[in-house]
Design an enzyme around this catalytic site. Sequence first.
Site, PDB file in Angstrom:
ATOM      1  CE  LYS A   1      -5.895   6.405   8.871  1.00  0.00           C
ATOM      2  NZ  LYS A   1      -6.875   5.852   7.626  1.00  0.00           N
TER       3      LYS A   1
ATOM      4  CB  SER B   1      -4.425   3.594   5.667  1.00  0.00           C
ATOM      5  OG  SER B   1      -5.434   3.957   6.098  1.00  0.00           O
TER       6      SER B   1
ATOM      7  CB  SER C   1      -8.316   2.926   5.440  1.00  0.00           C
ATOM      8  OG  SER C   1      -7.131   2.423   4.326  1.00  0.00           O
TER       9      SER C   1
HETATM   10  N1  GLN Z   1      -5.770   0.193   0.711  1.00  0.00           N
HETATM   11  C1  GLN Z   1      -6.332   1.246  -0.091  1.00  0.00           C
HETATM   12  C2  GLN Z   1      -5.186   2.125  -0.716  1.00  0.00           C
HETATM   13  O1  GLN Z   1      -4.178   1.805  -0.359  1.00  0.00           O
HETATM   14  C3  GLN Z   1      -7.132   1.846   0.577  1.00  0.00           C
HETATM   15  C4  GLN Z   1      -6.785   2.961   1.804  1.00  0.00           C
HETATM   16  C5  GLN Z   1      -7.872   3.904   2.267  1.00  0.00           C
HETATM   17  O2  GLN Z   1      -8.862   3.492   2.374  1.00  0.00           O
HETATM   18  N2  GLN Z   1      -7.565   5.037   2.942  1.00  0.00           N
HETATM   19  O3  GLN Z   1      -5.645   3.232  -1.099  1.00  0.00           O
END
Ligand code: GLN
Length: 473
Positions: free
Chosen positions: A68, A143, A167
């Site tokens: 990532k 994400s 994410s």
């Molecule tokens: N979707 C969640 C957010 O927008 C989690 C994101 C994540 O785990 N980095 O914060």
Amino acid sequence: MSSEVTELTAAAAAERVRGGELSAAELFEAWRERASGDSLGAYLWLAGEAPGSINSDGPLGGVPLAVKDLFCTEGIPSAAGSRILEGYRPPYTATVVERLTEAGAPTLGKTNMDEFAMGSSNENSGFGPVKNPWDESRVPGGSSGGSAAAVAAGLAPWAIGTDTGGSIRQPAALCGIVGLKPTYGACSRYGMIAFASSLDQAGPLTRNVTDCALLFGQMIGRDPRDSTSLDFPEKLTLPTADRLDGLSFGVPPELSGEGIEPGVREVFEETLARIEDLGGQVVEVALPHSNEAISAYYLIAPAEASANLARFDGVRYGARAQNGDLLSMYEETREQGFGDEVKRRILIGTYALSSGYYEALYGRALRVRTKIAQDFRAAFERVDLIVTPTSPTVAFGLGERTDDPLAMYLSDFCTVPMPLAGIPAISIPGGLADGLPVGIQLAGPAFSEGKILDAAYALEQAIGFDGSSARHA
Ligand code: GLN
């Protein structure tokens, strides 16, 4: 030849390389060729050639890794999906990436993501969205959407991502693969571009549970450069369980009832029946504060983000706006470099931490967080693991939720409580609803990854999910 080796699971390929039947350089090239055909937008950077030396005798057998974009990799673009870090090439490498490289998993490429890991659909990336290989009109989740799509589409043998509120697990669910969010502190955060430091954890995204256990086993352990990291208290072995006898699974009605779409609920119920077929016991457990988890998370995570993102000023890293005096340069850089969602979070976070609101907003969210951790502790006195759907819905359409942040935030409904409590959770594919993958989440107490992986493995064998159609899309 190349198409044949990329059909292998990562564990099987590692076995062949270590057995001398396949060269690590050839394997790297085969995967590089696959990845260079990426039409999903999964990669932001791809290695030009195999690295000079690959530790093919290592436990990971030379099997290349998709990383990532949030992880710093020395000399390689690392922008966390943000225009403000465009062109930034870090002078050092994140500990987990370094450990995986040493264990024999060289970096194949950097994957697309929501900017600074803020999002659930990958649409917040500063470099364009990612398409879901099961249906290209839909999102891969986020994400870690690029990592999930790359593995699901057969553009990478395995990948790593990060999970702050879901994410890793949510994109794994939406793409029909396995994703593990470890116990907080199990993996070093050194070299991870910080979003919300008390929640962020690195973890694997893989085709199956065995690959997940293999990769995870090389990511863990205390790192002197991250004082919140810990030594993993037990030795992890590859999972072999084929039964679930003696294990109890708690189903929290708060995370498996209202708001879960019918197709997802159907697969979830089938999974509960399978757990019982395998000898596991299914009981109801209460997690009474789960309904408050999203509200607490969307104060705590932005609060931490507003502090973490203060360092991006156009001076120290990446992009710089050319504009007049110093103050306007800061402002212009942040105005141009950050996307809308990131700005929204900085505003919410700064507001929640400002004097006069701190106690009422941030302080209260922290108290809810404590209650959520207590709920889990009480539940784990009664059951070994907790089982829920990973996401309330299957992959949604590109653009469907972009104008409605609240609808987007609800995608994390089932995944946010665990990081708030610091506990580990995995998502495995449970089946399909309307031709799209449904993820099943298993969570356990801190450092119960061994147990979680074993149970997930037994369940995976019984489910027999076939993800090959996405790999050939
Ligand atoms: N979707 C969640 C957010 O927008 C989690 C994101 C994540 O785990 N980095 O914060």
